[in-house]
Design an enzyme around this catalytic site. Sequence first.
Site, PDB file in Angstrom:
ATOM      1  CD  GLU A 118      -3.019  -1.180   2.724  1.00 35.45           C
ATOM      2  OE1 GLU A 118      -3.874  -1.978   2.296  1.00 35.45           O
ATOM      3  OE2 GLU A 118      -2.314  -0.830   3.727  1.00 35.45           O
TER       4      GLU A 118
ATOM      5  CB  CYS B 268       0.355   6.519  11.622  1.00 40.66           C
ATOM      6  SG  CYS B 268       2.241   5.993  12.151  1.00 40.66           S
TER       7      CYS B 268
END
Length: 366
Positions: free
Chosen positions: A91, A338
């Site tokens: 990703e 994150c």
Amino acid sequence: MKTNLLDFTLPALTEHFAAMGEKPFRAKQVMRWMHQMGQNDFDAMTDLAKSLRAKLHDTATVTVPSLMLEQASSDGTRKWLLDVGTGNRVETVFIPEDDRGTLCVSSQVGCALECTFCSTGRQGFNRNLSTAEIIGQLWWANKSMGVTPKNERVISNVVMMGMGEPLANYDNVVAAMRIMLDDHGYGLSRRRVTLSTSGLVPAMDRLREDCPVALAVSLHAPNDRIRDEIVPINKKYPLRELLAACERYLEKAPRDFVTFEYVMLDQINDRPEHARELVALVRDVPCKFNLIPFNPFPNSGYGRASNNAVRAFRDILAEAGYITTVRKTRGEDIDAACGQLAGQVQDKTQRKVRWLDKGGSTEAGV
């Protein structure tokens, strides 16, 4: 087998073309076509001689990972899921801000370092990405957003903070960053390319000499006791060695500070005493802090520090004179925040199996 030209830096491509009997300027032309115009069809490279295009058709390719999925968050964040073969997917994430656009790039399929709060780490590890697979993420992001040389730059910053530990894939990551920095590639300045590491000290010293870009360090703890638990590489390169490496790195870095990243885990590393210990720890290293609210994933075993705890922690650092930001949680609705990047990893380490044996969940980070 045909050669993937996306794997080449400009010097390497120039050498490759010389072996084909071509002049150096041809390498610059092809670099610009690939990286600035997003072109992977040799026939469309119209300023190349037909004879060269024919040679390239026979011997070379411009191959990027296959785009499997593109998602857009309500906050403008975009995520691309890219197939890199044999059941593995990685990703990459674009985060727009008022004054910049940042692309978060992956360097490995999974990660071998096993940081306990990270969804990518729970997925195990398969392999390093090639230079083409790393730079292909930037290629796809530009392509998807319609970037051309005539448009205003959309991606102004690149951070090597996606899946994987960049310095564990040293050669391919450095080659990809050199393409990012090259005027015939993406033309980014060293100040606008940031590499984040969990603390592979020998590789940090190599990077200082080979390709010093802005440095971020995944610190996450104020002492070795906590860091040994949540960032296991600390057992090999403890904080004393890591901070000394940071000081050495700054001798040649494009910025005069290190950014320390610090994920805020409830009752683990978020207490005022931890903040004061952190101030004492980094006193000899010019630095800034980026506090990261933990992004939970199923059965992570951790909770997000409260807003009050984060504010109190930030205030202690700020009062000690350190610029301290609290990272906005971006792209959470598409699992692009994150610590949430997981892709799809054919795990060679059996880490996921071991985790499931302990009662974990197959849903972690997916």
